[in-house]
Structures are given as C-alpha cells and as structure tokens.
Scaffold this motif. Structure first.
Motif, PDB file in Angstrom:
ATOM      1  N   HIS A  84      30.874  58.246   2.572  1.00  0.00           N
ATOM      2  CA  HIS A  84      29.886  57.470   3.236  1.00  0.00           C
ATOM      3  C   HIS A  84      29.910  57.832   4.693  1.00  0.00           C
ATOM      4  CE1 HIS A  84      28.165  53.635   4.967  1.00  0.00           C
ATOM      5  NE2 HIS A  84      27.807  53.522   3.708  1.00  0.00           N
ATOM      6  N   PRO A  85      28.650  57.769   5.443  1.00  0.00           N
ATOM      7  CA  PRO A  85      28.408  58.199   6.746  1.00  0.00           C
ATOM      8  C   PRO A  85      29.247  57.557   7.734  1.00  0.00           C
ATOM      9  CG  PRO A  85      26.241  58.279   5.636  1.00  0.00           C
ATOM     10  CD  PRO A  85      27.313  57.863   4.656  1.00  0.00           C
ATOM     11  N   TYR A  86      29.364  56.073   7.335  1.00  0.00           N
ATOM     12  CA  TYR A  86      30.297  55.153   8.350  1.00  0.00           C
ATOM     13  C   TYR A  86      31.784  55.871   8.199  1.00  0.00           C
ATOM     14  CZ  TYR A  86      32.648  51.379  10.201  1.00  0.00           C
ATOM     15  OH  TYR A  86      33.617  50.492  11.112  1.00  0.00           O
ATOM     16  N   GLY A 140      18.574  45.934   4.789  1.00  0.00           N
ATOM     17  CA  GLY A 140      18.737  46.901   4.237  1.00  0.00           C
ATOM     18  C   GLY A 140      20.331  47.299   4.216  1.00  0.00           C
ATOM     19  N   CYS A 141      20.550  48.583   4.693  1.00  0.00           N
ATOM     20  CA  CYS A 141      21.877  49.192   4.692  1.00  0.00           C
ATOM     21  C   CYS A 141      22.276  48.566   6.147  1.00  0.00           C
ATOM     22  CB  CYS A 141      21.878  50.730   4.648  1.00  0.00           C
ATOM     23  SG  CYS A 141      23.459  51.386   5.212  1.00  0.00           S
ATOM     24  N   HIS A 142      23.320  47.713   6.313  1.00  0.00           N
ATOM     25  CA  HIS A 142      23.606  47.191   7.660  1.00  0.00           C
ATOM     26  C   HIS A 142      23.753  48.498   8.791  1.00  0.00           C
ATOM     27  CE1 HIS A 142      23.547  43.410   6.243  1.00  0.00           C
ATOM     28  NE2 HIS A 142      24.744  42.990   5.977  1.00  0.00           N
ATOM     29  N   ARG A 176      22.851  52.748  13.180  1.00  0.00           N
ATOM     30  CA  ARG A 176      23.747  53.748  13.885  1.00  0.00           C
ATOM     31  C   ARG A 176      23.936  54.927  12.906  1.00  0.00           C
ATOM     32  NH1 ARG A 176      29.027  50.084  14.352  1.00  0.00           N
ATOM     33  NH2 ARG A 176      29.450  51.469  16.279  1.00  0.00           N
ATOM     34  N   CYS A 177      23.276  55.182  11.745  1.00  0.00           N
ATOM     35  CA  CYS A 177      23.562  56.041  10.939  1.00  0.00           C
ATOM     36  C   CYS A 177      22.682  57.443  11.175  1.00  0.00           C
ATOM     37  CB  CYS A 177      23.275  55.776   9.626  1.00  0.00           C
ATOM     38  SG  CYS A 177      23.629  56.954   8.443  1.00  0.00           S
ATOM     39  N   PRO A 178      23.545  58.560  11.486  1.00  0.00           N
ATOM     40  CA  PRO A 178      22.685  59.701  11.866  1.00  0.00           C
ATOM     41  C   PRO A 178      21.764  60.199  10.703  1.00  0.00           C
ATOM     42  CG  PRO A 178      24.989  60.158  11.582  1.00  0.00           C
ATOM     43  CD  PRO A 178      25.149  58.735  11.344  1.00  0.00           C
ATOM     44  N   LEU A 179      21.977  59.600   9.333  1.00  0.00           N
ATOM     45  CA  LEU A 179      21.222  60.317   8.274  1.00  0.00           C
ATOM     46  C   LEU A 179      20.407  59.240   7.750  1.00  0.00           C
ATOM     47  CD1 LEU A 179      24.437  61.814   6.531  1.00  0.00           C
ATOM     48  CD2 LEU A 179      22.749  62.950   8.050  1.00  0.00           C
ATOM     49  N   ALA A 180      20.042  57.941   8.469  1.00  0.00           N
ATOM     50  CA  ALA A 180      19.130  57.217   7.887  1.00  0.00           C
ATOM     51  C   ALA A 180      17.864  57.529   7.604  1.00  0.00           C
ATOM     52  CB  ALA A 180      19.045  55.946   8.694  1.00  0.00           C
ATOM     53  N   PHE A 181      17.250  57.008   6.610  1.00  0.00           N
ATOM     54  CA  PHE A 181      15.900  57.281   6.189  1.00  0.00           C
ATOM     55  C   PHE A 181      15.119  55.902   5.979  1.00  0.00           C
ATOM     56  CE2 PHE A 181      16.282  57.639   1.346  1.00  0.00           C
ATOM     57  CZ  PHE A 181      17.752  57.584   1.520  1.00  0.00           C
ATOM     58  N   ASP A 182      13.789  55.961   5.525  1.00  0.00           N
ATOM     59  CA  ASP A 182      12.805  54.807   5.402  1.00  0.00           C
ATOM     60  C   ASP A 182      13.548  53.789   4.525  1.00  0.00           C
ATOM     61  OD1 ASP A 182      11.271  55.812   7.239  1.00  0.00           O
ATOM     62  OD2 ASP A 182       9.688  56.563   5.613  1.00  0.00           O
ATOM     63  N   ARG A 183      14.187  54.179   3.267  1.00  0.00           N
ATOM     64  CA  ARG A 183      14.775  53.268   2.233  1.00  0.00           C
ATOM     65  C   ARG A 183      15.717  52.420   2.850  1.00  0.00           C
ATOM     66  NH1 ARG A 183      17.296  55.591  -3.252  1.00  0.00           N
ATOM     67  NH2 ARG A 183      17.784  53.589  -4.017  1.00  0.00           N
ATOM     68  N   CYS A 184      16.508  53.086   3.514  1.00  0.00           N
ATOM     69  CA  CYS A 184      17.747  52.463   4.371  1.00  0.00           C
ATOM     70  C   CYS A 184      17.529  51.213   4.955  1.00  0.00           C
ATOM     71  CB  CYS A 184      18.538  53.409   5.200  1.00  0.00           C
ATOM     72  SG  CYS A 184      18.838  55.179   4.555  1.00  0.00           S
ATOM     73  N   LYS A 185      16.401  51.170   5.584  1.00  0.00           N
ATOM     74  CA  LYS A 185      15.901  49.897   6.246  1.00  0.00           C
ATOM     75  C   LYS A 185      15.565  48.838   5.556  1.00  0.00           C
ATOM     76  CE  LYS A 185      14.117  52.759  10.108  1.00  0.00           C
ATOM     77  NZ  LYS A 185      12.771  53.328  10.866  1.00  0.00           N
ATOM     78  N   VAL A 217      19.337  47.293  -0.046  1.00  0.00           N
ATOM     79  CA  VAL A 217      20.757  47.288   0.380  1.00  0.00           C
ATOM     80  C   VAL A 217      21.333  48.429  -0.757  1.00  0.00           C
ATOM     81  CG1 VAL A 217      22.937  45.920   0.253  1.00  0.00           C
ATOM     82  CG2 VAL A 217      20.712  44.837   0.924  1.00  0.00           C
ATOM     83  N   PRO A 218      22.067  49.323  -0.120  1.00  0.00           N
ATOM     84  CA  PRO A 218      22.889  50.278  -1.040  1.00  0.00           C
ATOM     85  C   PRO A 218      23.660  49.566  -2.150  1.00  0.00           C
ATOM     86  CG  PRO A 218      23.461  50.867   1.250  1.00  0.00           C
ATOM     87  CD  PRO A 218      22.366  49.551   1.165  1.00  0.00           C
ATOM     88  N   LYS A 219      23.844  50.025  -3.338  1.00  0.00           N
ATOM     89  CA  LYS A 219      24.967  49.538  -4.130  1.00  0.00           C
ATOM     90  C   LYS A 219      26.208  50.332  -3.980  1.00  0.00           C
ATOM     91  CE  LYS A 219      22.270  46.781  -7.397  1.00  0.00           C
ATOM     92  NZ  LYS A 219      21.003  47.022  -6.854  1.00  0.00           N
ATOM     93  N   ALA A 259      28.598  53.009  -0.920  1.00  0.00           N
ATOM     94  CA  ALA A 259      27.259  52.297  -1.022  1.00  0.00           C
ATOM     95  C   ALA A 259      26.380  53.127   0.089  1.00  0.00           C
ATOM     96  CB  ALA A 259      27.501  50.849  -0.746  1.00  0.00           C
ATOM     97  N   CYS A 260      25.741  54.181  -0.604  1.00  0.00           N
ATOM     98  CA  CYS A 260      24.864  54.783   0.368  1.00  0.00           C
ATOM     99  C   CYS A 260      23.795  55.486  -0.534  1.00  0.00           C
ATOM    100  CB  CYS A 260      25.728  56.313   0.945  1.00  0.00           C
ATOM    101  SG  CYS A 260      24.358  57.138   1.917  1.00  0.00           S
ATOM    102  N   HIS A 261      22.311  55.130   0.084  1.00  0.00           N
ATOM    103  CA  HIS A 261      21.294  55.711  -0.715  1.00  0.00           C
ATOM    104  C   HIS A 261      21.146  57.235  -0.933  1.00  0.00           C
ATOM    105  CE1 HIS A 261      19.466  51.946  -1.140  1.00  0.00           C
ATOM    106  NE2 HIS A 261      19.306  51.815   0.304  1.00  0.00           N
ATOM    107  N   LEU A 262      21.740  58.019   0.045  1.00  0.00           N
ATOM    108  CA  LEU A 262      21.937  59.426   0.046  1.00  0.00           C
ATOM    109  C   LEU A 262      22.476  59.754  -1.407  1.00  0.00           C
ATOM    110  CD1 LEU A 262      23.064  60.407   3.426  1.00  0.00           C
ATOM    111  CD2 LEU A 262      20.829  60.970   2.489  1.00  0.00           C
ATOM    112  N   ASN A 263      23.404  59.151  -1.849  1.00  0.00           N
ATOM    113  CA  ASN A 263      24.058  59.467  -3.367  1.00  0.00           C
ATOM    114  C   ASN A 263      23.003  59.369  -4.176  1.00  0.00           C
ATOM    115  OD1 ASN A 263      26.713  59.850  -2.386  1.00  0.00           O
ATOM    116  ND2 ASN A 263      26.838  57.730  -2.266  1.00  0.00           N
TER     117      ASN A 263
HETATM  118 FE1  SF4 Z   1      23.159  55.812   6.277  1.00  0.00          FE
HETATM  119 FE2  SF4 Z   1      21.186  55.116   4.540  1.00  0.00          FE
HETATM  120 FE3  SF4 Z   1      23.445  55.796   3.732  1.00  0.00          FE
HETATM  121 FE4  SF4 Z   1      23.372  53.653   5.035  1.00  0.00          FE
HETATM  122  S1  SF4 Z   1      22.294  53.798   3.107  1.00  0.00           S
HETATM  123  S2  SF4 Z   1      24.994  54.696   5.390  1.00  0.00           S
HETATM  124  S3  SF4 Z   1      21.682  54.157   6.509  1.00  0.00           S
HETATM  125  S4  SF4 Z   1      21.826  57.204   4.744  1.00  0.00           S
END
Ligand code: SF4
Length: 315
Positions: free
Chosen positions: A241-243, A277-279, A283-292, A295-297, A308-312
């Motif tokens: 996870h990016p966090y 969306g993703c809380h 702050r996430c350097p990899l955020a994209f539209d879907r993240c807003k 909520v990632p599962k 829990a990250c949409h990048l997966n």
């Molecule tokens: Fe970053 Fe999006 Fe993954 Fe959240 S879901 S951690 S905003 S890339």
C-alpha cells in the motif's frame, strides 16, 4: 458522540456542535492464539479506539467482538466475567493509569481478590508472585506509584494486568513514554511473559522499529480503516500500500545522515470529515480519478497479505 466535557462547555455557553466520528470503520481484525499482532498508524487513525473495543473497555456502536469464537455480547454471568478478565490492556502512561492513593499491593491485588482468584490468606503471596513476574521487588509493595520510576510504574501496570490471569493483552503505546534503554527492558519482559504464560498480544504502536522487532503480523490503519495487513517480514520487505510505503520511507535510518527525511505528504485529514473514496487519496502520490470516488476493498495480494488499493486492480 458528544462527551461530558462538551456538554459542560455547552452549559457554560460555548458553541459546541454534536458530531459523530467513525473512529473505526468497517475493520475486520483477527488475532490468533499465541500471535503478536502489531497495529500501526498515525495519531488519530483509530488504533487506540480499536484496541479498547477488543479489550472490552469501550463498547462499539456497531459490529461484533468475538472471543474464542463467541460473540461477547451474547455472554452472561461467569462466561462474560471470564471473557473480560482474560482480555487486559496496558496503557502508554503508567502513572495516569495507576491510582496514586493506592499502595502497589492493593493496585495489583484488588481485582484478583474481588474476582475470587486469591485463596483465603494468600493475598501477599499472590501479589508477590505477580510483582516478581513483572520484574519488581515485592519488598516495595507497600509503596505508592509516585515512589517508582517510569519503567517501574509500567511494570506495576503489567503486574496488575497479569494478576487476573489474562490470555490476551492489548499494549497501547506501552513503551512510548519510556527512555530507550527502559523500552528495551520492557519489550524483553513482554517477550519473556509471552513464552512463559502463552500470551497473545495486540501491540499498538506508531514506532515501526518496535513493531518489526516484536510482531508476527502487522496491520496498518489509516483514518479508521485497515489499509494493509501481512506477516511482519513481508510488510518490511514488500509493502504493497502506498501509505505503508510512505510510513516506512519516513523512518530514520542509521547511515543516511545526508539524506533528507522522507515524509508522508500533507496533514492527516479530520476524521469528522474524511476524504471520499480512498481516505488516503489527498496525500497519495499515486492517486488517480477512481480513488476519489470509490472505497478500495482489502484484497489478497500475496500469502496472508491483504491490501486496500485500486492500483492492485490495475495490475
Ligand atoms: Fe493511492 Fe488510490 Fe491506492 Fe488510495 S486507492 S492508496 S489513493 S492509489
């Protein structure tokens, strides 16, 4: 919800709004017998609230807590009492959690005596045994908490917890207030007690070094949600996870004196009004539209590893 202090402030004429904070939101946490689970996150992420709920000292407004497979809300009488005693909590500030007017013997012996764990005439012997286990000299049992150092006061808190024969202990930043050398002593004590008494721990900390040293498994929380969980070695070698990766990058390392500290970008948002969306998206350097918006599962990304990250999904 509005607490007593806020109600008093309102009575005195202050403008106090009533709001609900979802300190813990949709968390599914399992701790197996004999495990040490590290619970990590920044201040305000809900880790202490979650710890208090699983220790049984804070009621949850929703959801269930299971102890040995049984919903604790359905337990009554002896079963309820035993489930409560077997789950104990050790706090960050040992002084604030000890009654300054009570002698150590009474602090340690009161609960087991009330619950009938001490045989008639055996109070002193019982208290002495708990103090020895926690590394305290029973000769000092007639003293008050203020007559002890910070490390010794934490040992009193540990003796008090051990006295009711726990199986599961929640340690909430239990060494954060201690000097580094004393921290090491208390951490070693926790590990010795784990071996000797077959204890299970939920170890809440913001100190990744302590968590790496102690835990079998690590759970990372952000703004009330679990964002990643994995065996300790995997979190520290292959965080997903990016966090989590930002947290690991911000740990100071010996030998990197010239490198500026990496930080997690921006401030922690208010839990009163968390981002959609993703809380973590602001702050996430990899955020994209879907993240807003979504909520990632938590999804499996490896052996015993969930994130829990949409990048997966995007590969
Ligand atoms: Fe970053 Fe999006 Fe993954 Fe959240 S879901 S951690 S905003 S890339």
């Amino acid at each position: 919800k509005l607490d007593i202090a806020a109600k008093l402030a309102r009575k005195l004429g202050a403008d106090v709004r009533e709001e609900i904070v979802h300190a813990v939101d949709g968390v599914d946490l399992r701790v197996r017998k004999g495990e040490v689970v590290g619970l990590v996150g920044e201040s305000g992420c809900g880790k202490s609230t979650l710890g208090r709920i699983v220790a049984g000292i804070l009621p949850q407004s929703d959801g269930q807590v299971f102890w040995k497979g049984q919903d604790v809300a359905g337990l009554h009488g002896d079963a309820e009492r035993t489930a409560k005693l077997r789950r104990q909590m050790i706090f960050q500030d040992p002084y604030a959690s000890l009654n300054p007017r009570m002698k150590v013997a009474d602090i340690v012996g009161e609960a087991p005596q009330v619950h009938g764990l001490i045989k008639r005439g055996g109070f002193d012997e019982y208290v002495d045994e708990q103090m020895r286990r926690a590394g305290l000299d029973p000769a000092f049992k007639r003293r008050y908490p203020h007559q002890f150092s910070g490390g010794q006061r934490q040992r009193i808190g540990i003796a008090r917890a051990l006295a009711v024969q726990p199986e599961f202990i929640v340690c909430d930043e239990a060494v954060a207030a201690l000097d580094v050398s004393i921290q090491a002593q208390i951490l070693n004590l926790f590990m010795r007690l784990r071996r000797e008494l077959d204890l299970t721990y939920l170890f809440i900390s913001h100190d990744l070094g302590v968590v790496e040293h102690l835990s079998d498994r690590v759970v990372i929380m952000y703004l009330g949600r679990v964002v990643e969980e994995a065996p300790t070695e995997r979190v520290f070698s292959a965080a997903n996870h990016p966090y989590t990766r930002s947290l690991l990058d911000s740990v100071p390392r010996i030998g990197n004196r010239k490198r500026a500290f990496a930080t997690v970008k921006g401030e922690i948002p208010s839990p009163l009004n968390p981002p959609s969306g993703c809380h973590f998206h602001p702050r996430c350097p990899l955020a994209f539209d879907r993240c807003k918006v979504e909520v990632p599962k938590l999804k499996t990304v490896g052996a015993l590893h969930r994130s829990a990250c949409h990048l997966n999904d995007a590969g």
